[in-house]
Design a protein around this motif. Structure first.
Motif, PDB file in Angstrom:
ATOM      1  N   SER A 217     -30.061  11.401  32.693  1.00 25.78           N
ATOM      2  CA  SER A 217     -29.472  10.276  31.953  1.00 25.78           C
ATOM      3  C   SER A 217     -29.697  10.441  30.455  1.00 25.78           C
ATOM      4  N   LEU A 218     -30.913  10.826  30.072  1.00 28.72           N
ATOM      5  CA  LEU A 218     -31.201  11.020  28.652  1.00 28.72           C
ATOM      6  C   LEU A 218     -30.411  12.197  28.092  1.00 28.72           C
ATOM      7  N   ALA A 219     -30.280  13.267  28.887  1.00 30.17           N
ATOM      8  CA  ALA A 219     -29.512  14.419  28.423  1.00 30.17           C
ATOM      9  C   ALA A 219     -28.042  14.057  28.221  1.00 30.17           C
ATOM     10  N   ILE A 220     -27.481  13.268  29.142  1.00 34.10           N
ATOM     11  CA  ILE A 220     -26.085  12.831  28.999  1.00 34.10           C
ATOM     12  C   ILE A 220     -25.925  11.952  27.768  1.00 34.10           C
ATOM     13  N   GLN A 221     -26.886  11.052  27.538  1.00 35.25           N
ATOM     14  CA  GLN A 221     -26.815  10.201  26.352  1.00 35.25           C
ATOM     15  C   GLN A 221     -26.880  11.032  25.082  1.00 35.25           C
ATOM     16  N   ALA A 222     -27.715  12.073  25.074  1.00 35.55           N
ATOM     17  CA  ALA A 222     -27.791  12.947  23.911  1.00 35.55           C
ATOM     18  C   ALA A 222     -26.449  13.631  23.659  1.00 35.55           C
ATOM     19  N   ALA A 223     -25.777  14.047  24.721  1.00 30.82           N
ATOM     20  CA  ALA A 223     -24.447  14.648  24.559  1.00 30.82           C
ATOM     21  C   ALA A 223     -23.447  13.639  24.020  1.00 30.82           C
ATOM     22  N   LEU A 224     -23.518  12.407  24.501  1.00 32.02           N
ATOM     23  CA  LEU A 224     -22.623  11.359  23.996  1.00 32.02           C
ATOM     24  C   LEU A 224     -22.816  11.139  22.500  1.00 32.02           C
ATOM     25  N   GLU A 225     -24.042  11.359  22.007  1.00 28.95           N
ATOM     26  CA  GLU A 225     -24.332  11.190  20.579  1.00 28.95           C
ATOM     27  C   GLU A 225     -23.993  12.436  19.771  1.00 28.95           C
ATOM     28  N   GLY A 226     -23.443  13.448  20.437  1.00 25.26           N
ATOM     29  CA  GLY A 226     -23.020  14.644  19.718  1.00 25.26           C
ATOM     30  C   GLY A 226     -24.111  15.659  19.469  1.00 25.26           C
ATOM     31  N   LEU A 227     -25.215  15.584  20.228  1.00 25.60           N
ATOM     32  CA  LEU A 227     -26.348  16.474  19.972  1.00 25.60           C
ATOM     33  C   LEU A 227     -26.221  17.821  20.671  1.00 25.60           C
ATOM     34  N   GLY A 228     -25.212  18.009  21.506  1.00 28.98           N
ATOM     35  CA  GLY A 228     -25.055  19.283  22.177  1.00 28.98           C
ATOM     36  C   GLY A 228     -24.210  19.150  23.418  1.00 28.98           C
ATOM     37  N   ALA A 229     -24.284  20.185  24.279  1.00 26.21           N
ATOM     38  CA  ALA A 229     -23.527  20.225  25.523  1.00 26.21           C
ATOM     39  C   ALA A 229     -24.474  19.978  26.688  1.00 26.21           C
ATOM     40  N   VAL A 230     -24.098  19.090  27.591  1.00 31.47           N
ATOM     41  CA  VAL A 230     -24.935  18.753  28.742  1.00 31.47           C
ATOM     42  C   VAL A 230     -24.347  19.366  29.997  1.00 31.47           C
ATOM     43  N   ILE A 231     -25.215  19.786  30.902  1.00 35.11           N
ATOM     44  CA  ILE A 231     -24.781  20.276  32.215  1.00 35.11           C
ATOM     45  C   ILE A 231     -24.951  19.137  33.207  1.00 35.11           C
ATOM     46  N   SER A 232     -23.895  18.821  33.957  1.00 37.02           N
ATOM     47  CA  SER A 232     -23.934  17.607  34.783  1.00 37.02           C
ATOM     48  C   SER A 232     -22.963  17.712  35.945  1.00 37.02           C
TER      49      SER A 232
END
Length: 300
Positions: A217-232
């Motif tokens: 969940s935190l990794a997805i939120q970080a991706a939503l904020e433009g911090l990188g690419a998330v694997i999901s």
């Protein structure tokens, strides 16, 4: 109206056969063998003087009389269930389900309004944990979700729900940079998902390790904020993709080898979880299917 109705257990057995389409599945719900279920159906048909089920070599189907009778019984049993819930009122405790945080937040909870529509008056309390051991009695659980390899159920009687397949996603602004220019985001709970994806895509694993968060969940939120690419898994981000908050970076979908499994308490204690089990399996079956990409051929 006749003075005597057929035995209630026979009616319930037939209703479950009609609902599941299978003598075996109905027997599992009733803790009966398939021959015992078949015997109850025959006894009911004899009592009514009507054929309810056509039996074939590999399948069964309801007769026209059986279809009409099953529809009436389902309404009747639904009314009994609703009356029971109304009678119990606030005294009926919520159905307690333990799951992983991300699966609960991004897959289960958005679908719970449909469970409430199907089972009005039944509340679901969701608790989260990554602890591998599930103690139904101590934790007061009616159901639990665990992950594990496809060939190794996490507990006896576990029901396979979903294959854990993954793909890369990023916010639209970050996606324009391309995967090679983005920080890779992942979860400490699933640290190998990026490696699985690069192997499926036939690409070398980057030298820089992924930035791992406490949960997906935190990794997805970080991706939503433009911090990188998330694997999901696609199911975790389908709403974000639909609203164009995330963009999939590749058509490659990698199988991780894991599945999500549904666990219910043993014996009579599982009765409360049956409605949740049936609904959950229907929700999984209704999901759009995407086949994982075949393993990439080695260039060596």
């Amino acid at each position: 109206m006749p003075d005597a109705l057929p035995p209630l257990i026979a009616l319930r057995t037939f209703a479950l056969v009609a609902e599941t389409g299978s003598l075996t599945a109905a027997g599992a719900r009733l803790n009966l063998t398939q021959p015992a279920v078949s015997r109850r159906i025959r006894e009911l048909e004899a009592a009514l003087g009507v054929t309810l089920v056509h039996r074939g070599a590999n399948a069964l189907r309801l007769t026209d009389d059986g279809l009409r009778y099953a529809a009436a019984l389902q309404q009747a049993f639904g009314a009994i269930a609703a009356a029971t819930l109304a009678l119990q009122g606030a005294a009926a405790p919520p159905l307690r389900v333990r799951a992983y945080t991300t699966w609960a937040m991004r897959w289960l909870i958005p679908r719970l309004p449909r469970f409430r529509t199907r089972h009005p008056g039944v509340e679901v309390e969701v608790v989260t944990s990554t602890t591998p051991v599930v103690d139904f009695a101590r934790e007061g659980l009616d159901a639990a979700i665990r992950s594990g390899p496809a060939g190794a159920p996490p507990a006896r009687g576990a029901v396979r729900l979903q294959q854990v397949d993954v793909a890369p996603y990023a916010a639209p602004g970050a996606a324009r940079l391309g995967l090679g220019q983005l920080t890779l985001l992942g979860s400490r709970v699933r640290p190998r998902d990026w490696a699985c994806w690069f192997a499926a895509a036939g690409l070398p694993i980057p030298a820089a390790p992924p930035l791992l968060f406490e949960s997906s969940s935190l990794a997805i939120q970080a991706a939503l904020e433009g911090l990188g690419a998330v694997i999901s898994p696609p199911g975790f981000v389908e709403e974000d993709v639909r609203r164009r908050r995330l963009r999939r970076l590749s058509p490659v979908l990698a199988a991780t080898g894991d599945h999500y499994w549904l666990l219910l308490p043993p014996g009579a204690a599982r009765d409360r979880g049956d409605a949740f089990w049936d609904w959950l399996l229907d929700e999984v079956a209704a999901m759009p299917m995407e086949t994982p990409s075949p393993p990439a051929l080695s260039s060596a």
